[in-house]
Design a protein around this motif. Structure first.
Motif, PDB file in Angstrom:
ATOM      1  N   ASN A 242      77.998  43.281  69.930  1.00 36.13           N
ATOM      2  CA  ASN A 242      76.963  42.859  69.933  1.00 36.13           C
ATOM      3  C   ASN A 242      76.951  41.913  71.381  1.00 36.13           C
ATOM      4  OD1 ASN A 242      74.523  41.387  70.032  1.00 36.13           O
ATOM      5  ND2 ASN A 242      75.172  40.083  68.562  1.00 36.13           N
TER       6      ASN A 242
ATOM      7  N   CYS B 256      75.478  38.337  72.003  1.00 33.87           N
ATOM      8  CA  CYS B 256      76.313  37.119  71.215  1.00 33.87           C
ATOM      9  C   CYS B 256      78.026  37.035  71.546  1.00 33.87           C
ATOM     10  CB  CYS B 256      76.015  37.063  69.937  1.00 33.87           C
ATOM     11  SG  CYS B 256      76.580  35.734  68.948  1.00 33.87           S
TER      12      CYS B 256
ATOM     13  N   ASP C 154      79.903  39.441  69.775  1.00 42.90           N
ATOM     14  CA  ASP C 154      80.634  39.718  68.670  1.00 42.90           C
ATOM     15  C   ASP C 154      81.122  41.039  68.919  1.00 42.90           C
ATOM     16  OD1 ASP C 154      79.325  37.512  67.688  1.00 42.90           O
ATOM     17  OD2 ASP C 154      77.486  38.506  67.169  1.00 42.90           O
TER      18      ASP C 154
ATOM     19  N   CYS D 106      80.744  35.019  66.451  1.00 43.56           N
ATOM     20  CA  CYS D 106      80.290  34.012  65.831  1.00 43.56           C
ATOM     21  C   CYS D 106      80.417  34.052  64.354  1.00 43.56           C
ATOM     22  CB  CYS D 106      78.786  34.204  66.175  1.00 43.56           C
ATOM     23  SG  CYS D 106      77.725  35.298  65.344  1.00 43.56           S
TER      24      CYS D 106
ATOM     25  N   SER E 251      78.277  36.971  62.280  1.00 44.64           N
ATOM     26  CA  SER E 251      78.912  38.490  62.432  1.00 44.64           C
ATOM     27  C   SER E 251      80.160  38.374  61.620  1.00 44.64           C
ATOM     28  CB  SER E 251      79.083  38.553  64.006  1.00 44.64           C
ATOM     29  OG  SER E 251      80.240  37.733  64.327  1.00 44.64           O
TER      30      SER E 251
ATOM     31  N   ARG F  29      69.635  36.334  65.800  1.00 40.28           N
ATOM     32  CA  ARG F  29      70.909  36.404  64.941  1.00 40.28           C
ATOM     33  C   ARG F  29      70.967  37.569  63.874  1.00 40.28           C
ATOM     34  NH1 ARG F  29      73.618  31.785  65.603  1.00 40.28           N
ATOM     35  NH2 ARG F  29      75.421  33.266  65.671  1.00 40.28           N
TER      36      ARG F  29
ATOM     37  N   CYS G  65      73.928  39.788  64.913  1.00 42.03           N
ATOM     38  CA  CYS G  65      75.060  39.518  64.327  1.00 42.03           C
ATOM     39  C   CYS G  65      75.409  39.939  63.033  1.00 42.03           C
ATOM     40  CB  CYS G  65      74.948  37.976  64.402  1.00 42.03           C
ATOM     41  SG  CYS G  65      74.856  37.402  66.128  1.00 42.03           S
TER      42      CYS G  65
HETATM   43 ZN    ZN Z   1      76.824  36.547  66.821  1.00 43.25          ZN
END
Ligand code: ZN
Length: 155
Positions: free
Chosen positions: A35, A38, A40, A65, A68, A133, A136
């Motif tokens: 991702n 972010c 991830d 994060c 995730s 989000r 995530c």
């Molecule tokens: Zn994330």
């Protein structure tokens, strides 16, 4: 914040700090998902029963994060709990979980995850209110779906 939201936040924190199902081995067939928004990453494997009909374990590694990483951990926990209860997932069961998870996460808070089915993973319901989000939380589940699709193509 309601008591339920606090409990859910605690579950996500716990799973991001001490993840379940963490650790891949050489023989695992994996799907790597990123991702980039972010940062991830999740690499996930489905470990099948000897006859290849049911998922006995979900294993993964990743970074990023807390949502995730907690989502991957909660997914692995859910698979393990159902397997322990004698309800290890068939490919159809797993696809149904992925579809329900995606529907709830994309519902912008309208459809909560069913706690009876999702157990602690229902803690991720609140993520659907935060559109940024959702990716995530979906990462591990998308990896599982990718593995299912590849498996079906090989069969
Ligand atoms: Zn994330």
């Amino acid at each position: 914040m309601s008591g339920l939201e606090q409990l859910y936040q605690q579950i996500i924190m716990d799973h991001s700090k001490s993840p379940h199902g963490y650790g891949l081995t050489e023989g695992d067939v994996t799907s790597h998902q990123r991702n980039p928004v972010c940062g991830d990453e999740v690499t996930l494997a489905l470990r099948w029963s000897a006859d290849g009909t049911r998922v006995e374990e979900v294993a993964w590694e990743g970074s990023g994060c807390s949502i995730s990483q907690a989502s991957a951990s909660l997914f692995a926990t859910l698979a393990a709990e159902d397997a322990d209860a004698g309800n290890a997932w068939t490919p159809d069961d797993l696809q149904a979980f992925i579809d329900e998870f995606r529907e709830a996460l994309r519902s912008r808070g309208q459809i909560p995850l069913d706690e009876e089915r999702f157990g602690d993973a229902a803690a991720l319901s609140g993520v659907s209110k935060f559109v940024a989000r959702v990716k995530c939380a979906m990462l591990a589940w998308v990896a599982a779906e990718d593995l299912l699709t590849r498996r079906a193509a090989e069969a």
